[in-house]
Design an enzyme around this catalytic site. Structure first.
Site, PDB file in Angstrom:
ATOM      1  N   ASP A 196       0.908  -1.153   0.000  1.00  0.00           N
ATOM      2  CA  ASP A 196       0.000   0.000   0.000  1.00  0.00           C
ATOM      3  C   ASP A 196       0.943   1.199   0.000  1.00  0.00           C
ATOM      4  O   ASP A 196       1.606   1.458   1.009  1.00  0.00           O
ATOM      5  CB  ASP A 196      -0.868  -0.004   1.260  1.00  0.00           C
ATOM      6  N   HIS A 197       1.006   1.912  -1.107  1.00  0.00           N
ATOM      7  CA  HIS A 197       2.075   2.914  -1.207  1.00  0.00           C
ATOM      8  C   HIS A 197       1.916   4.042  -0.186  1.00  0.00           C
ATOM      9  O   HIS A 197       2.858   4.762   0.107  1.00  0.00           O
ATOM     10  CB  HIS A 197       2.218   3.445  -2.641  1.00  0.00           C
ATOM     11  N   HIS A 259      -5.900   2.819   1.614  1.00  0.00           N
ATOM     12  CA  HIS A 259      -5.185   4.004   2.109  1.00  0.00           C
ATOM     13  C   HIS A 259      -5.875   4.635   3.328  1.00  0.00           C
ATOM     14  O   HIS A 259      -5.235   4.980   4.313  1.00  0.00           O
ATOM     15  CB  HIS A 259      -5.065   5.078   1.021  1.00  0.00           C
TER      16      HIS A 259
HETATM   17  C1  BG6 Z   1      -3.830   4.802  -5.874  1.00  0.00           C
HETATM   18  C2  BG6 Z   1      -5.192   4.859  -6.493  1.00  0.00           C
HETATM   19  O1  BG6 Z   1      -3.733   3.712  -4.999  1.00  0.00           O
HETATM   20  O2  BG6 Z   1      -3.605   6.001  -5.145  1.00  0.00           O
HETATM   21  C3  BG6 Z   1      -5.326   6.074  -7.383  1.00  0.00           C
HETATM   22  O3  BG6 Z   1      -5.411   3.676  -7.250  1.00  0.00           O
HETATM   23  C4  BG6 Z   1      -4.975   7.323  -6.630  1.00  0.00           C
HETATM   24  O4  BG6 Z   1      -6.647   6.173  -7.893  1.00  0.00           O
HETATM   25  C5  BG6 Z   1      -3.630   7.171  -5.942  1.00  0.00           C
HETATM   26  O5  BG6 Z   1      -4.936   8.406  -7.555  1.00  0.00           O
HETATM   27  C6  BG6 Z   1      -3.371   8.343  -5.026  1.00  0.00           C
HETATM   28  O6  BG6 Z   1      -2.061   8.298  -4.570  1.00  0.00           O
HETATM   29  P1  BG6 Z   1      -1.307   9.603  -4.119  1.00  0.00           P
HETATM   30  O7  BG6 Z   1       0.009   9.108  -3.645  1.00  0.00           O
HETATM   31  O8  BG6 Z   1      -1.224  10.505  -5.304  1.00  0.00           O
HETATM   32  O9  BG6 Z   1      -2.133  10.214  -3.024  1.00  0.00           O
END
Ligand code: BG6
Length: 510
Positions: A196-197, A259
């Site tokens: 989960d980034h 997230h």
């Molecule tokens: C991803 C989603 O996990 O996270 C995307 O699939 C979203 O839809 C993105 O845009 C958002 O990541 P960040 O790091 O830009 O907040």
């Protein structure tokens, strides 16, 4: 910040040397690989984080040679790296890249993979050979790849292996559990890295440091002093050409289940007994399990769904969701979510957690705000009413900062109360040589080191699905409101405001 003032405290022996490894990227020519994975790996090479002996094999269906793939990677780095690319490492990096044409269903391809792994994987100091499988493929391919890897004895045994799996992990609790079972037949839990980034973001990791390294907040971090918590993940971008995925996923599966649940648990969890992966993950799971299950009446009353229509972001006209490429003109996919959650434990009983996220909102902002209770009495008897109680804002992105809103006396002979901010800002306060790793850099390095702290565990993923499943089900069973119900470039549908108004509260605005 001067060097003399800096106090470092390393929680774990951080300096684990990364050992030689081979990474096999399934779907190494796809979108995720091009945009994130390959540029990140190159970055790690520039930063000298990779060992001398490593290999990256792309396993994909089209016919290409190693040279073709190297050119493909060079173009991906050029197009998708952040900032100007430093090509100083390229000649070295390209020598580590290989291509293996193969069919995900065909056992013969996996046998060829096995031979290739034997040829190019260098042993570690301990004499083992480390392989990382990166699943950069659409979720439907996962089961068959894992089954074939297992059939060809590529999961355990000859090699020490790890598996990196991208989200979405399943579509609901049942399918996530099924996927966990399937992967679990081939790999042990300590080999599995569910990405989960958000957990790789510096500011997200800081939530735990901030909470548990400062004794002044922890005594207040509970129902006695906190009135409400708001978590916003607002995006100004749309679906960026990902209609095929988004039409099936929608906002809850895309953002809330993973997230937002992660952010919620980091704010709400009890202090872990240690900083090892399982100590932290144990506490997070307890939070998900104590989030109150929503019934139908509750969902109808306290959740809001939305879909964006045409509008403008930063004075630029943008199309509505239904006008995006490959989106059905009467799509019911929600792009906005707002809802009220309760965590039924001693710390949080009765404190609402308001979660809100959406695409094409006015501004890109991810923030957690802790709203403290009003002081028990009006200041100086009746003369001064406090309208803005203390608020602690943890801004995850952009302009990463932590600020505490307090009330002070306005200078002068009057008795006016004035709201001010005390804040810590990443960019302002960490200058000089400080490196902010991008989420994927951090997570890939952790996987290479064998640290699972920032990856979701099996029970965690299932518990997160259990929280959102009833909402997804209810939304899918009942007709959507008149979509689109908010214009791109606003803060979402009117119902989201009404939800807060009916609670006597307001969403944060920036
Ligand atoms: C991803 C989603 O996990 O996270 C995307 O699939 C979203 O839809 C993105 O845009 C958002 O990541 P960040 O790091 O830009 O907040």
């Amino acid at each position: 910040m001067s060097d003399i003032d800096v106090q470092f405290c390393e929680i774990l022996p951080e300096k684990i040397r990364i050992q030689p490894f081979t990474m096999v990227v399934f779907g190494g020519t796809g979108d995720l690989s091009k945009k994130k994975l390959l540029p990140t790996l190159y970055h790690l090479c520039i930063d000298q984080d990779l060992p001398e002996e490593f290999s990256i094999i792309c396993f994909a269906s089209s016919e290409r040679t190693d040279e073709d793939y190297r050119e493909f990677v060079r173009e991906a780095i050029e197009e998708f790296s952040e900032g100007t690319v430093n090509w100083g490492c390229w000649e070295n990096f390209r020598e580590h890249l290989f291509y293996l044409p193969g069919n995900f269903d065909d056992e013969e391809s996996y046998r060829r993979l096995s031979v290739r792994l034997e040829e190019i994987t260098r042993p570690t100091d301990m004499g083992t050979r480390e392989i990382i499988y990166y699943m950069a493929v659409a979720p439907e391919f996962l089961p068959r790849i894992i089954e074939r890897l297992s059939l060809c004895k590529l999961c355990k045994g000859v090699f020490n292996t790890r598996l990196i799996v991208e989200k979405p992990f399943g579509r609901d609790k049942v399918s996530a559990a099924e996927l966990n079972r399937l992967i679990g037949r081939a790999f042990d839990e300590d080999q599995i890295y569910r990405i989960d980034h958000y957990l790789g973001k510096e500011t997200v990791q800081n939530i735990l440091f901030f909470r548990f390294a400062n004794s002044i907040f922890e005594p207040l971090w509970n129902r006695r002093y906190i009135d409400q918590v708001q978590i916003t993940v607002a995006e100004s971008i749309g679906i960026e050409g990902r209609a095929r995925f988004y039409e099936k996923a929608g906002v809850i599966r895309d953002i809330v289940q993973n997230h937002m649940m992660q952010l919620t648990s980091l704010v709400a969890m009890e202090p872990p007994i240690g900083f090892e992966a399982d100590s932290i993950r144990d506490e997070k799971v307890k939070v998900y399990r104590t989030i109150r299950q929503m019934d139908i009446e509750y969902i109808d009353r306290f959740t809001v769904r939305g879909q964006y229509g045409v509008g403008g972001i930063d004075v630029q006209d943008v199309p509505g969701y239904r006008e995006e490429k490959d989106v059905s003109p009467d799509s019911k996919a929600p792009t906005f979510f707002a809802g009220k959650f309760y965590i039924d434990n001693w710390r949080w009983a009765g404190v609402p957690f308001y979660l809100r996220t959406g695409k094409r909102l006015k501004k890109r902002t991810t923030e957690i705000s802790i709203h403290f209770r009003q002081p028990p009495l009006k200041l100086f008897s009746t003369t001064c009413e406090i309208r803005e109680p203390n608020l602690l804002a943890l801004r995850v992105q952009p302009d990463e900062e932590i600020s505490l809103h307090i009330g002070v006396k306005y200078p002068g002979i009057g008795k006016q109360l004035y709201p001010v901010n005390m804040n810590f800002n990443y960019e302002r306060d960490f200058t000089g040589d400080v490196h902010f790793p991008l989420p994927y850099e951090r997570l890939l390095l952790d996987c290479m080191k064998g640290d699972q702290t920032l990856f979701a565990r099996q029970d965690e993923v299932e518990a997160m699905w259990a929280v959102v499943d009833p909402i997804i089900r209810r939304w899918e069973e009942t007709p959507a409101p008149e979509f689109p119900n908010y214009a791109a470039g606003t803060w979402g549908p009117a119902e989201a405001y009404e939800l807060m108004q009916s609670e006597g509260r307001q969403w944060r605005v920036w």
